[in-house]
Design an enzyme around this catalytic site. Structure first.
Site, PDB file in Angstrom:
ATOM      1  N   GLU A   1      27.305  49.382  38.589  1.00 27.17           N
ATOM      2  CA  GLU A   1      28.194  49.020  37.472  1.00 27.17           C
ATOM      3  C   GLU A   1      29.235  48.030  37.981  1.00 27.17           C
ATOM      4  O   GLU A   1      29.667  48.143  39.122  1.00 27.17           O
ATOM      5  CB  GLU A   1      28.979  50.256  36.974  1.00 27.17           C
ATOM      6  CG  GLU A   1      28.172  51.495  36.873  1.00 27.17           C
ATOM      7  CD  GLU A   1      29.008  52.763  36.659  1.00 27.17           C
ATOM      8  OE1 GLU A   1      30.229  52.771  36.893  1.00 27.17           O
ATOM      9  OE2 GLU A   1      28.389  53.753  36.256  1.00 27.17           O
TER      10      GLU A   1
ATOM     11  N   LYS B   1      32.882  46.778  38.693  1.00 28.49           N
ATOM     12  CA  LYS B   1      34.130  47.525  38.866  1.00 28.49           C
ATOM     13  C   LYS B   1      35.224  46.813  38.097  1.00 28.49           C
ATOM     14  O   LYS B   1      35.631  45.711  38.456  1.00 28.49           O
ATOM     15  CB  LYS B   1      34.491  47.633  40.340  1.00 28.49           C
ATOM     16  CG  LYS B   1      35.726  48.465  40.548  1.00 28.49           C
ATOM     17  CD  LYS B   1      35.984  48.738  42.008  1.00 28.49           C
ATOM     18  CE  LYS B   1      37.188  49.626  42.159  1.00 28.49           C
ATOM     19  NZ  LYS B   1      38.416  49.014  41.645  1.00 28.49           N
TER      20      LYS B   1
ATOM     21  N   ASP C   1      38.831  45.953  36.605  1.00 27.75           N
ATOM     22  CA  ASP C   1      40.171  45.999  37.152  1.00 27.75           C
ATOM     23  C   ASP C   1      41.125  46.356  36.022  1.00 27.75           C
ATOM     24  O   ASP C   1      41.676  45.489  35.364  1.00 27.75           O
ATOM     25  CB  ASP C   1      40.498  44.619  37.733  1.00 27.75           C
ATOM     26  CG  ASP C   1      41.559  44.730  38.791  1.00 27.75           C
ATOM     27  OD1 ASP C   1      41.919  45.862  39.147  1.00 27.75           O
ATOM     28  OD2 ASP C   1      42.018  43.673  39.253  1.00 27.75           O
TER      29      ASP C   1
ATOM     30  N   TYR D   1      35.879  50.695  28.995  1.00 30.99           N
ATOM     31  CA  TYR D   1      34.500  51.040  29.344  1.00 30.99           C
ATOM     32  C   TYR D   1      34.540  52.428  29.956  1.00 30.99           C
ATOM     33  O   TYR D   1      35.332  52.684  30.868  1.00 30.99           O
ATOM     34  CB  TYR D   1      33.902  50.051  30.350  1.00 30.99           C
ATOM     35  CG  TYR D   1      33.282  48.827  29.707  1.00 30.99           C
ATOM     36  CD1 TYR D   1      32.528  48.942  28.536  1.00 30.99           C
ATOM     37  CD2 TYR D   1      33.439  47.566  30.274  1.00 30.99           C
ATOM     38  CE1 TYR D   1      31.957  47.835  27.940  1.00 30.99           C
ATOM     39  CE2 TYR D   1      32.867  46.449  29.679  1.00 30.99           C
ATOM     40  CZ  TYR D   1      32.128  46.590  28.515  1.00 30.99           C
ATOM     41  OH  TYR D   1      31.563  45.498  27.927  1.00 30.99           O
TER      42      TYR D   1
ATOM     43  N   LYS E   1      33.807  45.657  47.194  1.00 33.81           N
ATOM     44  CA  LYS E   1      34.811  44.726  46.676  1.00 33.81           C
ATOM     45  C   LYS E   1      34.344  43.281  46.828  1.00 33.81           C
ATOM     46  O   LYS E   1      33.733  42.932  47.832  1.00 33.81           O
ATOM     47  CB  LYS E   1      36.126  44.911  47.442  1.00 33.81           C
ATOM     48  CG  LYS E   1      36.805  46.239  47.172  1.00 33.81           C
ATOM     49  CD  LYS E   1      37.167  46.338  45.722  1.00 33.81           C
ATOM     50  CE  LYS E   1      38.345  47.184  45.388  1.00 33.81           C
ATOM     51  NZ  LYS E   1      39.628  46.868  45.815  1.00 33.81           N
TER      52      LYS E   1
ATOM     53  N   CYS F   1      54.877   4.407  42.683  1.00 35.61           N
ATOM     54  CA  CYS F   1      53.533   4.915  42.967  1.00 35.61           C
ATOM     55  C   CYS F   1      53.313   4.996  44.481  1.00 35.61           C
ATOM     56  O   CYS F   1      53.505   4.000  45.189  1.00 35.61           O
ATOM     57  CB  CYS F   1      52.481   4.007  42.344  1.00 35.61           C
ATOM     58  SG  CYS F   1      50.805   4.460  42.847  1.00 35.61           S
TER      59      CYS F   1
ATOM     60  N   CYS G   1      50.479   2.185  45.333  1.00 36.17           N
ATOM     61  CA  CYS G   1      50.619   0.734  45.153  1.00 36.17           C
ATOM     62  C   CYS G   1      52.072   0.297  44.921  1.00 36.17           C
ATOM     63  O   CYS G   1      52.325  -0.873  44.679  1.00 36.17           O
ATOM     64  CB  CYS G   1      49.733   0.263  44.003  1.00 36.17           C
ATOM     65  SG  CYS G   1      50.344   0.783  42.392  1.00 36.17           S
TER      66      CYS G   1
ATOM     67  N   CYS H   1      51.403   6.014  37.048  1.00 35.29           N
ATOM     68  CA  CYS H   1      51.546   4.712  37.705  1.00 35.29           C
ATOM     69  C   CYS H   1      51.208   3.620  36.697  1.00 35.29           C
ATOM     70  O   CYS H   1      50.223   3.732  35.962  1.00 35.29           O
ATOM     71  CB  CYS H   1      50.591   4.656  38.897  1.00 35.29           C
ATOM     72  SG  CYS H   1      50.303   2.982  39.496  1.00 35.29           S
TER      73      CYS H   1
ATOM     74  N   CYS I   1      46.154  -0.952  41.094  1.00 36.70           N
ATOM     75  CA  CYS I   1      46.442   0.161  42.013  1.00 36.70           C
ATOM     76  C   CYS I   1      45.136   0.612  42.667  1.00 36.70           C
ATOM     77  O   CYS I   1      44.199   1.038  41.992  1.00 36.70           O
ATOM     78  CB  CYS I   1      47.076   1.312  41.234  1.00 36.70           C
ATOM     79  SG  CYS I   1      47.280   2.816  42.208  1.00 36.70           S
TER      80      CYS I   1
HETATM   81  C1  9MJ Z   1      35.556  51.089  37.492  1.00 39.66           C
HETATM   82  N1  9MJ Z   1      36.819  50.957  37.856  1.00 39.66           N
HETATM   83  O1  9MJ Z   1      34.994  50.213  36.831  1.00 39.66           O
HETATM   84  C2  9MJ Z   1      34.500  54.245  38.593  1.00 39.66           C
HETATM   85  N2  9MJ Z   1      34.881  52.285  37.846  1.00 39.66           N
HETATM   86  O2  9MJ Z   1      33.764  56.446  39.264  1.00 39.66           O
HETATM   87  C3  9MJ Z   1      33.559  52.595  37.627  1.00 39.66           C
HETATM   88  N3  9MJ Z   1      35.452  53.331  38.462  1.00 39.66           N
HETATM   89  C4  9MJ Z   1      34.717  55.547  39.194  1.00 39.66           C
HETATM   90  N4  9MJ Z   1      33.340  53.816  38.085  1.00 39.66           N
HETATM   91  C5  9MJ Z   1      34.274  57.530  39.878  1.00 39.66           C
HETATM   92  N5  9MJ Z   1      32.672  51.768  37.021  1.00 39.66           N
HETATM   93  C6  9MJ Z   1      35.571  57.301  40.183  1.00 39.66           C
HETATM   94  C7  9MJ Z   1      35.862  56.021  39.733  1.00 39.66           C
END
Ligand code: 9MJ
Length: 677
Positions: free
Chosen positions: A120, A122, A124, A230, A321, A415, A418, A431, A437
């Site tokens: 999946e 990740k 933020d 999600y 990461k 400039c 030139c 310029c 130039c």
């Molecule tokens: C994120 N941050 O998208 C988990 N997470 O699963 C996904 N975090 C997670 N899974 C277990 N897709 C602990 C955190």
């Protein structure tokens, strides 16, 4: 609105019906991204429900869709103790860490065969826990320290993508859903645009914006923020059973009306995990939300239970990461570059820093306004952002780290290339030297030769600089008089590479009219405007003769661009260069011819997202010319999806159905194979 209701019973019946309808449409709009009624119809249903509820307030319930607008501000958030700890994830930073993770799992499970993983993106955002009892949303909490978090029920209720009641009826009586609340990139950009217009402070990134929005004690503020979710797992499950695989559990969550990420993929073994990672690295910039890595989870729940967890993280999952996209470094100096149209751009010279997978030592500072906005001085510690393939930029200054001897940035008044005078145009210095130039001349030639313009292979930056500095080339027309001997004696060139270059210059003579127009480097005439101009005038001399008023009849050409075009062709020098190009056999033709039969005959294509090299209509016309049928919706029968930037639900659907996805760059490459000049 007249209610036209004869009894409270009748009102109640209609209210129940309206709530069901509105919940259904909320789900289609916010979860599936596939509304099936126009917005105005939704508004009408909502207004009717509001009116009935205000006439019969005793019928208002907590889970009514009208109760998502936010309530009275709280004094403080309550605490929620998690019945099952909310775990975080261990990190992997490279292939080796990932291989270690896989090896340990095989050892612990005593397996030599490949492990099945759910992959999946990740997200933020902010991890949250949502508690449903008897299918109703009861309470939400942040992760906090994993053992206890804050009660954010009021705020979560305002997020339309989170159902207040689960659909279907086979859910466990008590179900805790876990997921990530986040702000999509487009919503974030809009929020900041509005904040900027009001002179308010901007959010640094979507994550901070999402966190700030969820942390509001006044849920009416949260309600106005573009948040979504999600869901990626479960906590408490009582009074019902869930399937034996993580991927199947997520499918259940989807069925119950919760939003799950469509990028989820089940794979077997380490190599397939790596493939998924690489595919997402490519896809990342086109996703409508920010991700900072990939999460891999052992898919079989029984195996997860065998593996268990250590301190605060499960042994059965890892977050790989992406290389950091932000890094801190020092601003060493600021230099001023002269662009193709004379615009002076301040460029930050940085202490080299590794960010987003590459070492960065320069970053653009855009213009004077940007320098003021950042409040930046030489010697400052700065945060460098490099997202996807985009040019690195200074995203902010860490003012608390400013050294005493930090120096203000001084703008030049002549400039730097030139020595001509500079003129000020809003926030840009320019310029006035024009093609006198050398810097502008070099940039104009580089642009002319670039891939999307005349596509002169091998005519790179360094070569252009030498050609201009040695006075072999003064205008783009001079390129077509170069000889092999002249080029062969330049630095890093030999007989063979000189020949190749001259051949490439030769080949570029026969081009398309849009490329020719684009290559001229008229201010604010990008590829799509060049295409529109070519389609409208069909001939370069017709375009050159057009008045500013007439130019404005072309799609996308407003008074400013028309002014630039008019001014460009009024200049004697430019007309001379164009005539010299034509005299040397450079030719831009209008209709490209397709090789052999139509290459896409019998195929069905779908277009989505924003294209950069053409408008949607032009894209559609081109696909049709190549023989494809163009459809508005994706199905298993679709041959390919041409996906531009910010492609949304169609992209997700196509990848779910395994439909071939073609990016705009891929498509340009394909066309080059099909199309002859
Ligand atoms: C994120 N941050 O998208 C988990 N997470 O699963 C996904 N975090 C997670 N899974 C277990 N897709 C602990 C955190």
């Amino acid at each position: 609105m007249t209610l036209d209701i004869s009894s409270p019973e009748q009102a109640e019946q209609e209210i129940v019906q309206l709530r069901q309808q509105i919940s259904h449409h909320n789900h289609r709009y916010y979860v599936l991204d596939e509304p099936d009624i126009p917005d105005a119809e939704y508004d009408r249903l909502y207004a009717r429900l509001k009116a009935l509820e205000s006439a019969f307030p005793h019928l208002i319930t907590d889970d009514s869709p009208t109760q998502r607008v936010g309530g009275a501000p709280l004094k403080a958030f309550g605490q929620v103790r998690h019945e099952l700890p909310m775990l975080s994830l261990d990190n992997a930073f490279n292939e080796e860490d990932q291989a270690d993770f896989n090896r340990k799992i095989q050892e612990r499970l005593d397996r030599t065969t490949e492990i099945e993983y759910a992959c999946e993106p990740k997200l933020d955002g902010i991890a949250v826990s949502l508690l449903y009892e008897d299918g109703r949303f009861i309470r939400a909490a942040t992760r906090g320290d994993g053992t206890a978090g804050e009660d954010i029920t009021q705020n979560i209720r305002t997020i339309s993508a989170i159902p207040l009641r689960l659909s279907s009826d086979d859910w466990p009586r008590r179900l805790e859903v876990r997921g990530e609340v986040y702000m999509p990139s487009a919503g974030f950009a809009q929020l900041n645009q509005r904040a900027k217009a009001r002179g308010e402070k901007l959010f640094v990134n979507p994550r901070n914006a999402a966190a700030g929005s969820l942390r509001q004690l006044d849920s009416r503020i949260t309600a106005r923020r573009p948040l979504t979710i999600y869901c990626y797992g479960v906590g408490i499950v009582e009074g019902g059973a869930l399937p034996g695989k993580h991927s199947e559990i997520l499918a259940c969550l989807g069925k119950w009306g919760l939003r799950v990420c469509p990028e989820l993929k089940v794979v077997k073994g380490l190599a397939a995990c790596e493939q998924y990672y690489q595919a997402m690295v490519e896809k990342r910039a086109n996703l409508p939300y920010e991700i900072d890595g990939i999460v891999y989870k052992v898919n079989a729940i029984a195996e997860q239970q065998t593996l268990g967890f250590i301190s605060r993280a499960p042994r059965w999952a890892i977050a790989r990461k992406f290389p950091a996209q932000e890094a801190v470094t020092t601003l060493v100096n600021v230099e001023f570059q002269v662009g193709r149209t004379g615009a002076i751009t301040p460029v930050a010279r940085l202490q080299p820093v590794f960010v987003g997978g590459v070492t960065v030592s320069n970053a653009t500072l855009h213009n004077m306004d940007e320098i003021q906005r950042l409040d930046i001085k030489i010697g400052d510690s700065v945060v460098i952002l490099r997202a996807g393939d985009v040019i690195p930029k200074v995203s902010r200054v860490i003012h608390s780290m400013r050294p005493d001897d930090a120096r203000a940035i001084e703008f030049p008044d002549r400039c730097p290339a030139c020595d001509s005078q500079l003129e000020r145009e809003e926030t840009t210095l320019r310029c006035t030297g024009g093609l006198f130039c050398a810097a502008q001349r070099k940039e104009a030639i580089k642009h002319f030769a670039s891939r999307k313009a005349m596509d002169i292979d091998g005519l790179g930056e360094k070569l252009v600089e030498q050609l201009v500095d040695r006075q072999l080339v003064a205008t783009v027309a001079d390129l077509f008089s170069l000889s092999v001997d002249q080029v062969a004696c330049l630095e890093r060139m030999g007989e063979k590479s000189a020949e190749n270059l001259i051949n490439a210059v030769d080949r570029s003579r026969k081009t398309t009219l849009p490329r020719f127009i684009y290559a001229l480097g008229i201010r604010e005439v990008g590829e799509s405007t060049a295409q529109a101009l070519a389609a409208h005038y069909q001939d370069l001399h017709q375009l050159m003769a057009a008045s500013a008023e007439d130019l404005q009849t072309v799609d996308d050409v407003g008074p400013v661009v028309a002014g630039h075009i008019d001014k460009f062709f009024q200049q004697e020098h430019n007309r001379e260069v164009i005539e010299a190009l034509l005299a040397k056999g450079v030719e831009g033709t209008v209709e490209a011819t397709v090789v052999g039969e139509q290459p896409l005959a019998g195929q069905t294509w779908v277009l989505t997202g924003t294209l950069h090299t053409m408008s949607r209509d032009e894209g559609k016309a081109l696909l049709q010319r190549l023989g494809a049928k163009v459809s508005g919706s994706i199905s298993a029968k679709t041959s390919a999806l041409l996906a531009g930037e910010k492609a949304g639900s169609k992209l997700a659907k196509a990848s779910k159905l395994g439909v071939r996805i073609v990016t705009e760059d891929d498509f340009t490459r394909m066309q080059q194979e099909w199309v002859t000049d």
